[in-house]
Design a protein around this motif. Structure first.
Motif: not given
Length: 390
Positions: A5-14
């Protein structure tokens, strides 16, 4: 790789692509910004039609007031972030807009940290130490390198101790980033090379990190391919918009990858070089890369063999170990082609500082995801190898 299992962090708006900088006033208005502090440097502010000028025009058109801090310096120091905080409070500002490369973004993030999480940022070094949100932050990127415009990392130098440290938290991530490759067409070749090699390292380290996962692998692979085919051209011909665009794509992919898979000893050690000698971060990373990865090779030779293929090396008929060594050779070749110095001696490194720097490198937040676990003596030997390089 064992499935986990892993979490994945994404930036909001690009916002990405030629001309997107014109949208910043509209986006600032959407975020409810009334008086941001623009965080940048004197050079960028001086350009009549540069990034700062274009941001100001867009903000003016949107009816948004602002003040400017133009004292950003390489390897931003604690006094820089304190100055931004003082300006912010004196002008009753409500938000931040950073314009530049990693130094500008880290300065803005650092100022935001001490505004909301306590004035002594040295006590917040580490991973997920922040309890409170930063002020609203937009990051306008002008170099294809650090990925700081969309990552959770803030890197600050304590000017008294020369110790460069990281505050890594999802709260550091800008709400919006802008990557407009037209802002990068006039970046000098030396800075293009340094920042491009930083992006390269930020694609390599997550690929061999103990925390890599299938999503970050795919991002690293594409970033490496783009850099291999575009960095040399961007250095040779800075006005090649296609090469600049591909380098922005690569640094964004690498930034998202290391946001989640983390980095390793290259960055842990480069932070010490940068803090001790105020040397350019991308150059420090490029100088250390092949020597750190030679050390790491036995921990995951199959990953390095795959890297060789990704970088275009012919590995047909080779053993895993021989193919892996081609990856190290390709790393050195790219650095040489874009004009990176050969030795850390050339940026002022001194042998008598290696022990102190090695101690601090092992404390750096990037050290824990390195694929091979080393001792202080190991790190000293890597610094020595990078010092003796011809």
């Amino acid at each position: 790789m064992t499935e986990r299992n892993f979490d994945f962090l994404m930036p909001s708006v690009n916002f990405f692509g030629p001309g997107v900088i014109s949208k910043i006033g509209e986006r600032a208005k959407t975020l409810g910004m009334h008086k941001p502090v623009i965080v940048t440097d004197k050079f960028l502010e001086s350009l009549p039609d540069g990034a700062v000028a274009q941001v100001r025009r867009s903000l003016d058109a949107a009816g948004i007031d602002y003040v400017i801090y133009n004292q950003v310096e390489p390897n931003p120091k604690i006094h820089n972030i304190q100055a931004v905080k003082a300006l912010y409070q004196a002008n009753q500002a409500d938000s931040l807009i950073t314009i530049g490369g990693g130094s500008a973004h880290d300065t803005g993030k650092g100022a935001g940290i001490i505004m909301t999480n306590g004035d002594d940022i040295t006590k917040l070094a580490g991973i997920e130490t922040l309890k409170n949100a930063l002020p609203p932050l937009i990051a306008v990127n002008t170099t294809a390198g650090t990925g700081s415009e969309l990552t959770r990392h803030c890197v600050i130098t304590n000017e008294e101790t020369h110790y460069k440290f990281v505050v890594a938290s999802w709260r550091n991530m800008p709400l919006v980033s802008f990557n407009d490759p037209t802002l990068m067409l006039d970046v000098p070749k030396g800075l293009t090379a340094a920042t491009g090699m930083d992006a390269f390292v930020q694609a390599i380290e997550p690929f061999v990190s103990v925390d890599h996962n299938p999503i970050t692998d795919s991002q690293c692979i594409q970033a490496i391919k783009l850099i291999e085919t575009s960095l040399r051209e961007a250095v040779a011909n800075g006005h090649n918009l296609e090469a600049r665009t591909h380098m922005v794509e690569a640094e964004m992919l690498a930034g998202m990858a290391f946001n989640n898979a983390n980095l390793g000893y290259v960055h842990a050690m480069a932070h010490q070089l940068g803090g001790q000698y105020d040397a350019p971060h991308g150059v420090c990373c490029a100088l250390l890369l092949p020597y750190v990865e030679e050390y790491n090779l036995i921990a995951c030779p199959e990953r390095f063999a795959e890297l060789a293929k990704i970088m275009g090396e012919n590995t047909d008929g080779l053993s895993t170990r021989d193919a892996a060594e081609l990856a190290i050779k390709a790393m050195k070749q790219l650095s040489e082609d874009v004009g990176i110095p050969h030795s850390i001696k050339e940026i002022g490194a001194k042998i008598e500082d290696f022990e102190h720097m090695a101690t601090n490198a092992l404390k750096d937040g990037n050290a824990f995801s390195n694929p091979r676990k080393g001792t202080k003596e190991d790190i000293i030997k890597i610094f020595q190898a990078a010092y003796d390089a011809k």
